[in-house]
Scaffold this active site. Structure first.
Site, PDB file in Angstrom:
ATOM      1  N   LYS A  59      43.938  33.471  43.246  1.00  0.00           N
ATOM      2  CA  LYS A  59      42.729  33.109  42.482  1.00  0.00           C
ATOM      3  C   LYS A  59      42.355  31.653  42.771  1.00  0.00           C
ATOM      4  CE  LYS A  59      43.826  36.426  38.830  1.00  0.00           C
ATOM      5  NZ  LYS A  59      44.475  36.700  37.544  1.00  0.00           N
ATOM      6  N   GLN A 103      47.040  34.216  32.337  1.00  0.00           N
ATOM      7  CA  GLN A 103      47.637  35.245  33.189  1.00  0.00           C
ATOM      8  C   GLN A 103      48.623  36.086  32.378  1.00  0.00           C
ATOM      9  OE1 GLN A 103      46.696  35.937  36.328  1.00  0.00           O
ATOM     10  NE2 GLN A 103      48.152  37.615  36.482  1.00  0.00           N
ATOM     11  N   ASP A 126      38.021  36.728  31.767  1.00  0.00           N
ATOM     12  CA  ASP A 126      38.781  37.967  31.945  1.00  0.00           C
ATOM     13  C   ASP A 126      38.169  39.107  31.133  1.00  0.00           C
ATOM     14  OD1 ASP A 126      40.978  38.398  33.571  1.00  0.00           O
ATOM     15  OD2 ASP A 126      42.326  37.226  32.309  1.00  0.00           O
TER      16      ASP A 126
HETATM   17  N1  GUN Z   1      47.722  40.510  34.955  1.00  0.00           N
HETATM   18  C1  GUN Z   1      47.444  41.588  35.736  1.00  0.00           C
HETATM   19  N2  GUN Z   1      46.112  41.727  35.901  1.00  0.00           N
HETATM   20  C2  GUN Z   1      45.537  40.716  35.220  1.00  0.00           C
HETATM   21  C3  GUN Z   1      44.186  40.324  35.022  1.00  0.00           C
HETATM   22  O1  GUN Z   1      43.230  40.941  35.497  1.00  0.00           O
HETATM   23  N3  GUN Z   1      44.005  39.217  34.259  1.00  0.00           N
HETATM   24  C4  GUN Z   1      45.044  38.533  33.716  1.00  0.00           C
HETATM   25  N4  GUN Z   1      44.751  37.457  32.960  1.00  0.00           N
HETATM   26  N5  GUN Z   1      46.294  38.860  33.875  1.00  0.00           N
HETATM   27  C5  GUN Z   1      46.546  39.961  34.627  1.00  0.00           C
END
Ligand code: GUN
Length: 293
Positions: A59, A103, A126
């Site tokens: 990211k 995350q 998100d």
């Molecule tokens: N962990 C696995 N997929 C995601 C996601 O799309 N966003 C976040 N914040 N954590 C994750």
């Protein structure tokens, strides 16, 4: 080639995400010229989960590639829920931070729902805040979770109609399954949400025009479960003992029957990151469009 003579085509998320990132880079440049700053994403990473570390790095790199500001705040897995919430509160107030992403997964002693609900909903890139989940379910404009949003973009970019189609979503997670079902419903599909307690998954799948599998189980979807000409989207990312990355779908066999199918890797994964950056730019644009004191 399927029995009906339909040639299978790949839904290439890697190629589409590249195009989206190129377009976002231009939009970031325009944003910078207009507002004298670039949109900023802050990612909170708690603990040492190796998969999370890989996702966060990816990211971060993508943000940098398109000229967005990216900051990763790393915390030990000993951090308390209160400390984490305090950090989020300060990011909520920081005008340089447009998007906040916590995350997941968080360590067990932290209540994930309580933490996610602390993120200011305008910065919730998100789409995990209950305000955004509610708006999505009601068909209103919202920050939409990145993976299901990426699936919708893949379908739209290939002119794959959803309206009036029978869709099956496998998995009922808050991250993928539930928002995916809401998006498909909002787009006019008839949606069945199947999960680990579904009695007869194959029967649902065999009737489906569109299957989105987000179960996290290798070889879950086999050829006998898929109708000729169906569209199959594989959201699964499973690392086998051999180290190979596979989805939920038995690709070699299933692809012979599909009209469209996503590969793993190179399908939904790259789209997820592109949608995160798109959401961050949207948050920044919405912030700048607010009346200034
Ligand atoms: N962990 C696995 N997929 C995601 C996601 O799309 N966003 C976040 N914040 N954590 C994750």
């Amino acid at each position: 080639m399927s029995v009906l003579g339909v040639a299978m085509s790949l839904l290439d998320g890697k190629a589409l995400s590249k195009k989206i990132l190129a377009s976002l880079a231009l939009q970031v440049e325009n944003f910078k010229n207009q507002y004298g700053r670039v949109p900023g994403l802050t990612v909170i990473l708690v603990g040492e989960d190796p998969a999370s570390a890989v996702y966060v790095r990816s990211k971060h790199k993508s943000c940098e590639k398109i000229g967005m500001k990216s900051e990763v705040l790393r915390f030990s897995d000993q951090i308390t829920e209160d400390q984490l919430i305090e950090k989020i509160a300060s990011l909520n107030q920081d005008a340089k931070v447009d998007g906040i992403l916590v995350q997941l997964p968080l360590p067990e002693h932290i209540d994930t729902e309580s933490v996610l609900a602390q993120v200011r909903y305008e910065k919730d890139v998100d789409g995990f805040h209950p305000f955004n989940s509610g708006r999505l379910l009601r068909g209103q404009d919202a920050m939409v979770p990145c993976t299901p949003l990426g699936v919708m973009e893949l379908l739209a970019a290939h002119q794959i109609a959803v309206d009036g189609k029978d869709a099956v979503v496998i998995g009922k997670s808050n991250i993928v399954g539930k928002p995916m079902a809401a998006l498909l419903m909002n787009a006019g599909a008839t949606v069945s949400v199947c999960h680990s307690k579904t009695k007869d998954l194959a029967t649902y799948c065999r009737h489906a025009d569109l299957i989105v599998s987000a179960a996290g189980r290798p070889n879950l979807l086999t050829e006998d479960m898929v109708k000729d000409g169906a569209v199959v989207i594989d959201v699964g990312i499973n690392r086998l003992d051999s180290g190979i990355l596979v989805g939920d779908v038995q690709f070699d066999e299933v692809s012979k029957k599909c009209s469209w199918i996503t590969p793993v890797p190179g399908g939904v994964g790259p789209m997820t990151i592109a949608m995160l950056l798109k959401n961050t730019l949207k948050a920044a644009q919405q912030f700048e469009s607010l009346p200034k004191p």
